[in-house]
Design a protein around this motif. Structure first.
Motif, PDB file in Angstrom:
ATOM      1  N   ILE A   1      92.250 -37.169   2.413  1.00 57.57           N
ATOM      2  CA  ILE A   1      90.914 -36.856   1.902  1.00 57.57           C
ATOM      3  C   ILE A   1      90.580 -35.398   2.156  1.00 57.57           C
ATOM      4  O   ILE A   1      90.080 -34.695   1.272  1.00 57.57           O
ATOM      5  CB  ILE A   1      89.868 -37.795   2.530  1.00 57.57           C
ATOM      6  CG1 ILE A   1      90.087 -39.220   2.042  1.00 57.57           C
ATOM      7  CG2 ILE A   1      88.453 -37.326   2.226  1.00 57.57           C
ATOM      8  CD1 ILE A   1      89.282 -40.271   2.778  1.00 57.57           C
ATOM      9  N   ARG A   2      90.889 -34.922   3.360  1.00 60.37           N
ATOM     10  CA  ARG A   2      90.595 -33.529   3.702  1.00 60.37           C
ATOM     11  C   ARG A   2      91.380 -32.568   2.812  1.00 60.37           C
ATOM     12  O   ARG A   2      90.828 -31.595   2.289  1.00 60.37           O
ATOM     13  CB  ARG A   2      90.929 -33.280   5.179  1.00 60.37           C
ATOM     14  CG  ARG A   2      90.583 -31.884   5.667  1.00 60.37           C
ATOM     15  CD  ARG A   2      90.924 -31.686   7.133  1.00 60.37           C
ATOM     16  NE  ARG A   2      92.295 -31.983   7.471  1.00 60.37           N
ATOM     17  CZ  ARG A   2      93.329 -31.127   7.298  1.00 60.37           C
ATOM     18  NH1 ARG A   2      93.105 -29.936   6.791  1.00 60.37           N
ATOM     19  NH2 ARG A   2      94.549 -31.473   7.634  1.00 60.37           N
ATOM     20  N   LEU A   3      92.666 -32.844   2.610  1.00 59.30           N
ATOM     21  CA  LEU A   3      93.482 -31.978   1.770  1.00 59.30           C
ATOM     22  C   LEU A   3      93.051 -32.021   0.310  1.00 59.30           C
ATOM     23  O   LEU A   3      93.050 -30.994  -0.379  1.00 59.30           O
ATOM     24  CB  LEU A   3      94.956 -32.382   1.899  1.00 59.30           C
ATOM     25  CG  LEU A   3      95.621 -32.053   3.230  1.00 59.30           C
ATOM     26  CD1 LEU A   3      97.007 -32.688   3.305  1.00 59.30           C
ATOM     27  CD2 LEU A   3      95.711 -30.552   3.421  1.00 59.30           C
ATOM     28  N   SER A   4      92.676 -33.203  -0.167  1.00 58.06           N
ATOM     29  CA  SER A   4      92.226 -33.329  -1.551  1.00 58.06           C
ATOM     30  C   SER A   4      90.940 -32.547  -1.778  1.00 58.06           C
ATOM     31  O   SER A   4      90.782 -31.879  -2.801  1.00 58.06           O
ATOM     32  CB  SER A   4      92.008 -34.797  -1.910  1.00 58.06           C
ATOM     33  OG  SER A   4      93.224 -35.486  -1.895  1.00 58.06           O
ATOM     34  N   ARG A   5      90.018 -32.639  -0.837  1.00 57.32           N
ATOM     35  CA  ARG A   5      88.763 -31.884  -0.969  1.00 57.32           C
ATOM     36  C   ARG A   5      89.014 -30.395  -0.937  1.00 57.32           C
ATOM     37  O   ARG A   5      88.428 -29.628  -1.699  1.00 57.32           O
ATOM     38  CB  ARG A   5      87.794 -32.275   0.138  1.00 57.32           C
ATOM     39  CG  ARG A   5      87.176 -33.618  -0.083  1.00 57.32           C
ATOM     40  CD  ARG A   5      86.177 -33.954   0.988  1.00 57.32           C
ATOM     41  NE  ARG A   5      85.621 -35.286   0.759  1.00 57.32           N
ATOM     42  CZ  ARG A   5      84.948 -35.963   1.641  1.00 57.32           C
ATOM     43  NH1 ARG A   5      84.736 -35.461   2.838  1.00 57.32           N
ATOM     44  NH2 ARG A   5      84.472 -37.149   1.353  1.00 57.32           N
ATOM     45  N   ARG A   6      89.888 -29.978  -0.036  1.00 55.24           N
ATOM     46  CA  ARG A   6      90.206 -28.555   0.056  1.00 55.24           C
ATOM     47  C   ARG A   6      90.828 -28.049  -1.244  1.00 55.24           C
ATOM     48  O   ARG A   6      90.444 -26.991  -1.759  1.00 55.24           O
ATOM     49  CB  ARG A   6      91.158 -28.314   1.226  1.00 55.24           C
ATOM     50  CG  ARG A   6      91.495 -26.880   1.430  1.00 55.24           C
ATOM     51  CD  ARG A   6      92.351 -26.680   2.661  1.00 55.24           C
ATOM     52  NE  ARG A   6      92.641 -25.273   2.831  1.00 55.24           N
ATOM     53  CZ  ARG A   6      93.748 -24.814   3.355  1.00 55.24           C
ATOM     54  NH1 ARG A   6      94.646 -25.651   3.814  1.00 55.24           N
ATOM     55  NH2 ARG A   6      93.944 -23.527   3.468  1.00 55.24           N
ATOM     56  N   ALA A   7      91.755 -28.807  -1.797  1.00 55.91           N
ATOM     57  CA  ALA A   7      92.389 -28.419  -3.054  1.00 55.91           C
ATOM     58  C   ALA A   7      91.364 -28.386  -4.188  1.00 55.91           C
ATOM     59  O   ALA A   7      91.391 -27.486  -5.039  1.00 55.91           O
ATOM     60  CB  ALA A   7      93.522 -29.389  -3.393  1.00 55.91           C
TER      61      ALA A   7
ATOM     62  N   GLN B   1      89.241 -25.275  -3.789  1.00 55.68           N
ATOM     63  CA  GLN B   1      90.033 -24.099  -4.137  1.00 55.68           C
ATOM     64  C   GLN B   1      90.159 -23.973  -5.649  1.00 55.68           C
ATOM     65  O   GLN B   1      90.102 -22.857  -6.194  1.00 55.68           O
ATOM     66  CB  GLN B   1      91.411 -24.173  -3.494  1.00 55.68           C
ATOM     67  CG  GLN B   1      91.393 -23.874  -2.018  1.00 55.68           C
ATOM     68  CD  GLN B   1      92.777 -23.975  -1.387  1.00 55.68           C
ATOM     69  OE1 GLN B   1      93.684 -24.589  -1.938  1.00 55.68           O
ATOM     70  NE2 GLN B   1      92.930 -23.374  -0.221  1.00 55.68           N
ATOM     71  N   LEU B   2      90.325 -25.098  -6.331  1.00 53.14           N
ATOM     72  CA  LEU B   2      90.382 -25.080  -7.793  1.00 53.14           C
ATOM     73  C   LEU B   2      89.054 -24.595  -8.367  1.00 53.14           C
ATOM     74  O   LEU B   2      89.035 -23.775  -9.289  1.00 53.14           O
ATOM     75  CB  LEU B   2      90.712 -26.469  -8.334  1.00 53.14           C
ATOM     76  CG  LEU B   2      90.683 -26.619  -9.853  1.00 53.14           C
ATOM     77  CD1 LEU B   2      91.757 -25.753 -10.498  1.00 53.14           C
ATOM     78  CD2 LEU B   2      90.846 -28.070 -10.250  1.00 53.14           C
TER      79      LEU B   2
END
Length: 52
Positions: A22-28, A31-32
């Motif tokens: 979840i954390r990585l998906s939100r960060r990505a 960033q997008l």
């Protein structure tokens, strides 16, 4: 092609815990949004040069 995405998703799911995913998906995602926002700003700046 769909198999490749499914395989990448399974590998990603096995590598990280649910909370990390979840954390990585939100960060990505953010960033997008930042990248797209930068593209819009550069495009608007370029157009304003030609409008004046």
């Amino acid at each position: 092609m769909l198999f490749l995405f499914r395989q990448l998703r399974d590998t990603f799911g096995q590598s990280y815990s649910k909370k990390e995913q979840i954390r990585l998906s939100r960060r990505a995602f953010f960033q997008l949004l930042g990248y797209l926002g930068g593209c819009v700003m550069i495009s608007l700046a370029a157009q304003s040069k030609y409008i004046e």
